[in-house]
Design a protein around this motif. Sequence first.
Motif, mmCIF file in Angstrom:
data_model
loop_
_atom_site.group_PDB
_atom_site.id
_atom_site.type_symbol
_atom_site.label_atom_id
_atom_site.label_comp_id
_atom_site.label_asym_id
_atom_site.label_seq_id
_atom_site.Cartn_x
_atom_site.Cartn_y
_atom_site.Cartn_z
ATOM 1 N N VAL A 42 -6.620 25.613 -5.133
ATOM 2 C CA VAL A 42 -7.512 24.968 -4.179
ATOM 3 C C VAL A 42 -7.924 23.594 -4.674
ATOM 4 O O VAL A 42 -7.979 22.628 -3.909
ATOM 5 N N GLU A 43 -8.187 23.500 -5.947
ATOM 6 C CA GLU A 43 -8.625 22.209 -6.478
ATOM 7 C C GLU A 43 -7.520 21.172 -6.421
ATOM 8 O O GLU A 43 -7.768 20.002 -6.137
ATOM 9 N N TRP A 44 -6.282 21.599 -6.650
ATOM 10 C CA TRP A 44 -5.159 20.664 -6.487
ATOM 11 C C TRP A 44 -5.111 20.136 -5.072
ATOM 12 O O TRP A 44 -4.950 18.949 -4.809
ATOM 13 N N LEU A 45 -5.261 21.059 -4.149
ATOM 14 C CA LEU A 45 -5.225 20.699 -2.737
ATOM 15 C C LEU A 45 -6.350 19.737 -2.418
ATOM 16 O O LEU A 45 -6.179 18.757 -1.680
ATOM 17 N N PHE A 46 -7.489 19.983 -3.023
ATOM 18 C CA PHE A 46 -8.642 19.136 -2.782
ATOM 19 C C PHE A 46 -8.364 17.727 -3.276
ATOM 20 O O PHE A 46 -8.662 16.738 -2.593
ATOM 21 N N VAL A 47 -7.789 17.648 -4.450
ATOM 22 C CA VAL A 47 -7.458 16.327 -4.993
ATOM 23 C C VAL A 47 -6.484 15.622 -4.059
ATOM 24 O O VAL A 47 -6.614 14.432 -3.767
ATOM 25 N N ALA A 48 -5.501 16.379 -3.565
ATOM 26 C CA ALA A 48 -4.521 15.790 -2.657
ATOM 27 C C ALA A 48 -5.203 15.247 -1.410
ATOM 28 O O ALA A 48 -4.919 14.135 -0.952
ATOM 29 N N VAL A 49 -6.133 16.031 -0.880
ATOM 30 C CA VAL A 49 -6.838 15.582 0.317
ATOM 31 C C VAL A 49 -7.658 14.329 0.030
ATOM 32 O O VAL A 49 -7.686 13.392 0.828
ATOM 33 N N LEU A 50 -8.317 14.343 -1.122
ATOM 34 C CA LEU A 50 -9.102 13.159 -1.473
ATOM 35 C C LEU A 50 -8.210 11.933 -1.606
ATOM 36 O O LEU A 50 -8.560 10.834 -1.158
ATOM 37 N N LEU A 51 -7.040 12.120 -2.188
ATOM 38 C CA LEU A 51 -6.114 10.995 -2.323
ATOM 39 C C LEU A 51 -5.675 10.497 -0.945
ATOM 40 O O LEU A 51 -5.637 9.300 -0.677
ATOM 41 N N LEU A 52 -5.354 11.443 -0.077
ATOM 42 C CA LEU A 52 -4.964 11.061 1.283
ATOM 43 C C LEU A 52 -6.088 10.282 1.946
ATOM 44 O O LEU A 52 -5.855 9.256 2.599
ATOM 45 N N GLY A 53 -7.293 10.801 1.766
ATOM 46 C CA GLY A 53 -8.439 10.121 2.345
ATOM 47 C C GLY A 53 -8.548 8.700 1.796
ATOM 48 O O GLY A 53 -8.802 7.739 2.516
ATOM 49 N N LEU A 54 -8.294 8.585 0.504
ATOM 50 C CA LEU A 54 -8.357 7.277 -0.125
ATOM 51 C C LEU A 54 -7.379 6.320 0.524
ATOM 52 O O LEU A 54 -7.725 5.212 0.916
ATOM 53 N N HIS A 83 -5.614 6.603 3.381
ATOM 54 C CA HIS A 83 -5.528 6.422 4.827
ATOM 55 C C HIS A 83 -6.851 6.143 5.481
ATOM 56 O O HIS A 83 -6.925 5.859 6.669
ATOM 57 N N VAL A 84 -7.909 6.239 4.724
ATOM 58 C CA VAL A 84 -9.205 5.909 5.290
ATOM 59 C C VAL A 84 -9.853 4.757 4.520
ATOM 60 O O VAL A 84 -10.173 3.726 5.084
ATOM 61 N N VAL A 85 -10.016 4.953 3.239
ATOM 62 C CA VAL A 85 -10.727 3.947 2.451
ATOM 63 C C VAL A 85 -9.958 2.630 2.385
ATOM 64 O O VAL A 85 -10.507 1.554 2.617
ATOM 65 N N VAL A 86 -8.680 2.701 2.077
ATOM 66 C CA VAL A 86 -7.890 1.478 1.933
ATOM 67 C C VAL A 86 -7.828 0.671 3.232
ATOM 68 O O VAL A 86 -8.111 -0.524 3.231
ATOM 69 N N PRO A 87 -7.466 1.292 4.336
ATOM 70 C CA PRO A 87 -7.448 0.501 5.576
ATOM 71 C C PRO A 87 -8.810 -0.116 5.879
ATOM 72 O O PRO A 87 -8.896 -1.235 6.351
ATOM 73 N N LEU A 88 -9.871 0.651 5.596
ATOM 74 C CA LEU A 88 -11.203 0.106 5.832
ATOM 75 C C LEU A 88 -11.441 -1.106 4.933
ATOM 76 O O LEU A 88 -11.962 -2.131 5.365
ATOM 77 N N ALA A 89 -11.038 -0.966 3.675
ATOM 78 C CA ALA A 89 -11.280 -2.063 2.742
ATOM 79 C C ALA A 89 -10.492 -3.305 3.123
ATOM 80 O O ALA A 89 -10.921 -4.422 2.882
ATOM 81 N N ARG A 90 -9.323 -3.071 3.686
ATOM 82 C CA ARG A 90 -8.500 -4.231 3.981
ATOM 83 C C ARG A 90 -8.915 -4.966 5.242
ATOM 84 O O ARG A 90 -8.661 -6.142 5.379
ATOM 85 N N SER A 91 -9.470 -4.277 6.147
ATOM 86 C CA SER A 91 -9.910 -5.017 7.325
ATOM 87 C C SER A 91 -11.414 -5.111 7.289
ATOM 88 O O SER A 91 -12.121 -4.368 7.962
ATOM 89 N N VAL A 128 0.827 -1.205 0.000
ATOM 90 C CA VAL A 128 0.000 0.000 0.000
ATOM 91 C C VAL A 128 0.861 1.256 0.000
ATOM 92 O O VAL A 128 0.600 2.218 -0.725
ATOM 93 N N ALA A 129 1.879 1.213 0.801
ATOM 94 C CA ALA A 129 2.732 2.389 0.886
ATOM 95 C C ALA A 129 3.365 2.698 -0.461
ATOM 96 O O ALA A 129 3.480 3.862 -0.864
ATOM 97 N N VAL A 130 3.738 1.639 -1.166
ATOM 98 C CA VAL A 130 4.347 1.849 -2.476
ATOM 99 C C VAL A 130 3.357 2.487 -3.435
ATOM 100 O O VAL A 130 3.643 3.468 -4.129
ATOM 101 N N VAL A 131 2.154 1.919 -3.449
ATOM 102 C CA VAL A 131 1.129 2.466 -4.343
ATOM 103 C C VAL A 131 0.873 3.932 -4.018
ATOM 104 O O VAL A 131 0.757 4.792 -4.896
ATOM 105 N N GLU A 132 0.799 4.171 -2.711
ATOM 106 C CA GLU A 132 0.534 5.549 -2.308
ATOM 107 C C GLU A 132 1.637 6.476 -2.786
ATOM 108 O O GLU A 132 1.385 7.556 -3.334
#
Lengths: 374, 334, 636
Positions: free
Chosen positions: A65-77, A79-87, A28-32
Amino acid sequence: MATDSRPDTFDSVDWDRVEADTGGVPVVAVVEALTFLAFGAALAYDYLIVPEGEPTVLDWDVTAVEWLFVAVLLLGLFHVVVPLARSRRMTAYYWRQFRKNRLAVASLGYLGVLLVIGVLGPAIWAAPNETISYAEAYAPPIFIGGDLASLDHALGTDAQGRHLWHLIVYGIRVSFEVGLIAMTLAITIGTIVGAVAAYFGGYVDEVLMRYVDIQQTFPVFILLLLLIYLYGASLFLIILLYGVFGWEGTARLVRSEALQRTEEAYSRAAEAAGASKLWVVRRHIIPNVSSTVITAATLSIPVFILGEAALSFLGFGDPGTFSWGRTINAGRSDIDSAWWISTIPGLFLFLTVLAFNFVGDALRDAIDPRSDSG
Amino acid sequence: MRWYVARRLAWALVATWLAVTLTFGVLLAAPNPGADAAAAQCASQDRDPEQCRQQYLESRGLDRPAHVQYIDYMTDLAALDFGYSESQEEPVTAAIADAWIYSAQYFVPSIIISVLIGYSIGLYSALNRYTLTDYLGSFVAYFGISIPNFWFAIVLILVVGVYFREASLLGVSLDALSLRTYYETSYGVFTVENAKQLIMPVIVLATASVASQMRYSRAQALEYANADFVKTARAKGASTWRVLVAHVLRVALVPLSTILIVDILAVLFAGSFIIEAIFQIPGLGRLQLEAITQKDTDLVAAVTLIPVFLAIVGNLIQDLAYVLLDPRIDYGDR
Amino acid sequence: MSDDQIDERRRRVLQAAAAAGVSVTLAGCSSGGDGDGEGTPGTDATDSVDEEFAPQGPGDRSWITGTTSGAQSLNPLAISDEATNNRLDLLYDPGSVTIDGLEFEGRMIEEYEIADDFTAATYRLRDDLEWGADYGQVTADDYVSFVRDIALGGPDMRTGVVGYSQTSSYILGGEPIEIEKLGKLEFRVNLPQSRGFWLSEDPIRTAYVLPADLIEKYKPFEQREVNGNQANVITQIGQDEAIVEGDLSGNLGPFNFESWDKGQKLVVSRNEDYYLSGTELDGLGAAGPNLEEYTYQVFDEQSTAYSAVRAGDITTTGVEGRKVEDVSQSDGVSIFESDFGEGTFFLSLNHRVNGWAPIRESREVRQAFAHLIDKNTLVDQIFSGYGDPIGTFHEAWGPFYPDDLPTFETGIEPAKEKFANGTGSDYGYDGDTFLGPDGEQVELKMVIDNTQQTPEIVGNYIKQRLGEAGIAVTIEGTSFGKIIANYLQNSVENNPNYDGEPSFQASGFNNGAYDEAIGKNSWDLIYGVGFSGNPFTPWGTIRALLPEQSQFNFMGYRPDFDVSGTATAAATASSEEGTRENMNELFTFLARDQPLTWLFSPQATVAYRRPVEGLPEPDSFWDRPDARTIGLRTTE
């Protein structure tokens, strides 16, 4: 290891498999890392190669702002979505808990729909400034009736004839941007500072907390005025300021929670077992203050969104964006006659803030390991 | 312990000094739109705009070099002389004192009300999760914080101030329920008229704060609502009320004190600009904004300094409260 | 706030943004509701006199005027804005007031005579005027001392004492006027130039003078410390106890000072000793005031002021045109409307080299803008019709508005034609798009004050229209302060293509010729800067704005017409005829040349709560509610 038919128990967990390795680094870390590299490249492309004002891709000129938003969404993906999906099991458990709060589920649905409309909407509905038509100014919404009301602008128009629905759709994105980006910044910084201060104690704690003192009491407003005067009111600036100056509350809160956790048995046990301080902070303290953090996070989103509306009231909003705050503020002198201009976006803002609050509460209830399932 | 407190107090002074210096710096670095506007005025009057700009800066003491202004101010401050406010045309202490009274009149009741309502709803909600009353309570609490303050204020004024005066419900005139549309400063502080005209500002502010009170009290109560010691207490037959007060509240007090103390101190020196601008209350919020936009350096410095000092002292009190309330924490070795 | 206080030289840089606020500030000026009750003849005076007015607040407060701007000070020597002027009016009377155009009525000045050749004027003061604070009777000494020490008190007698801003009114053709005392109550002023309109322009007539003894106290004039800062004489005098406590006004004004919260509220109470009370005035009945107390209440939030007047918590406030309908919905609210508003709004065009060249090079291109903008639409959008389009630099109802002006038919086609014709072969239309020499669509930059809604509306409208004519527009919104700093102010330093000294330097706003000094940022159009001056003596404003080397010619306009000379000729003409002819010529030229796109002039609207007696019929600019004495009263 019999892991298939029996539910996972402590002694049956294959610790080696828990985190599949790729040369010592989690996949995961690599993909990220790769994703962010790609992101960085795209960002560099936009800033270094594409000339100012030109669209970056297709018709879309991506703003800071939109770049930042994309970055936040990626982070959310990641650090939130992936861990949730894996467990899966944990996620299912959380969801069961969360589902108990029906209001929260409805809110989540509402937010989801809103997000979709906000992201896709601008492709469907024209920008508000394209709908300017003085002949149709102050048209009431369709459910009020009146000469100017029509299905074409079902929610009414503002002082310049801009369709209210368009203003609302374009405002969704802005509100989400403000809320999510500022929150991410503030919570991240605050949590780290708070946890570190609590755990390390001593000199580190002193320095950090004294700095928090100063920042908490620093008149951000003056700084805001100055920066706005120098650089013009811009959404980016506002978000940045909220994020960078909005974390002290979280830090103090996290620290107070963490102070309690530090003394608890598991922390001491981990220390005794030889864990480094950093490990303990990362693996034990932070997850256990997570309920506080999540509470703080979800409460802060609406605060930032509303804060931006307040700034519009004072005249410091970004006039280039169509935030709900701006629309509400622009209509405030007409509340006695054309009340829909302020009230309808106000209603959406209200529902959105409410939704975030309900979801936040339910999340906390669901995630907190100490609250019973009863 | 005593050493710790003393250190923190000393720090309070240092931090205050730092904050004031930073403020001064930022303020002096900011350009001066007032001077530009004055120059424009003069140019349009066939007068030398440079003269006018000079006059403008001079009369406010802004033409002196920055470090001179700073040193002058600091030396005065050491003698507890807060200076003179050009924008209010009175000494800074008088300006702040006047404004503070007005702000306190609506702030104090708001905080009290919001704490009472918020904590009640929060604690009740913690022990009765997922019930209809829980949802209702949440809705009520979140209502105030979800609507933009200024919209709410303007609508209230319009409805209660204007429409009630003219409208009648079922033949009964609503005039008796109407309130003043703006704040009249010549009523005495403790008169009925004053109380009536404070109702709307207090409502707007209180509703906005109820949610955070409710949330935190609920969150903390929840932490312990299902803890072992609570179960034990219930098993022993303690009523919900006793459980709440004697067991849950005590433990929850540690982080709750975070919020509570900040609230109390916030009340000491706070003003909401939005409420004051709309209801026309000459309080601290307005004062602060005016000071900044008119670059009234003496006033800005004072208005920054006081909340900084109070806040830092407040933080100190909070930290001390932890020690008192949670025996596991000790600052002895910090 | 009497019109007569509008000094010929008092021009205000208006934020046209406050167009919404213009009505308000104008109202502050024209109709802030200083009730000046001229009992309209025909009103049955006896009934109303016996009526009791219900107090609207605690105590005997009976009249509250809502306003959005507070006075900056109560120092009679430091009047910088309308609001301050209005307040001081309540405390001190001027020399005389204007009844109509050139008809004046004496106040402090009882009699006035101008020599046949218009080079000297003699004044006689009333005998019964007393200063407060034990300064004794008002005498000619006070006027003489004021003019000599303050207005012309600078080292060379050609400039005022530092900080005094009205000196330019005392200097004609570069020479100061001379004042000499003739007797205890008489003095004469010698004019260096013949001025047929002196009575109208006379600053002495409208000045607030001070007792000679008070001024004497501060001699020698030098910097002294006041409230922690080094201050000049004007400030020092302003902090004199007599002025701060408001005692100075004696019997000179209709009201006495009670209290003042700067930026909040001013309360004054009836002056029983007012020298004029009870006197019969022509067409007004007995002079007032009829009010026990008068309050100015500042409102930060416009909507609160409107709610207050609708609910009856205040007596009056100025209303923007577009809110008139809404505010008048409430029972008991009546609107005073006058066609005779003050001020002109225009779109600024950049004639300097950091703007679009065709603007300065071609009159046709400028005229195209006039074709393009439908002024009626703007008036309807912003003022709900409470305004009138103008074709030149004068109010639509103005005394010098020429009868037949060159007009420009509103429409896209005529505009496109002129854009094409005026720009020569480098430019041209490709279908609907207007292309420039680089083959790309012409793009103009428009700057507006974005802190208010009105400029945004105007900006969007103009952008739309230009778009229809094939020209793209980018709108840049910024604050008024930044507009001044980055666009209006100019200097050769901002110009990389010019080296050396500018050929002239008039002021920070006109620091060199059009190709020498430019502003920090480039621009083509600005909406948000406006002017207002006395419509009856418009030459002052014109001279400050339009001649190539004038103080405020930030646009870099170079008229090929003797603007300055014609304006001066109008000012110094020996007959009304002469003045009219000159102004006519000037305005006609301005209409044809369109250096700035003239847009509209507003009307005045004020809301009154409760029936107010004594409102005049608005037949002229001078028929303002507060025009001659404070005599309005509520009849309920």
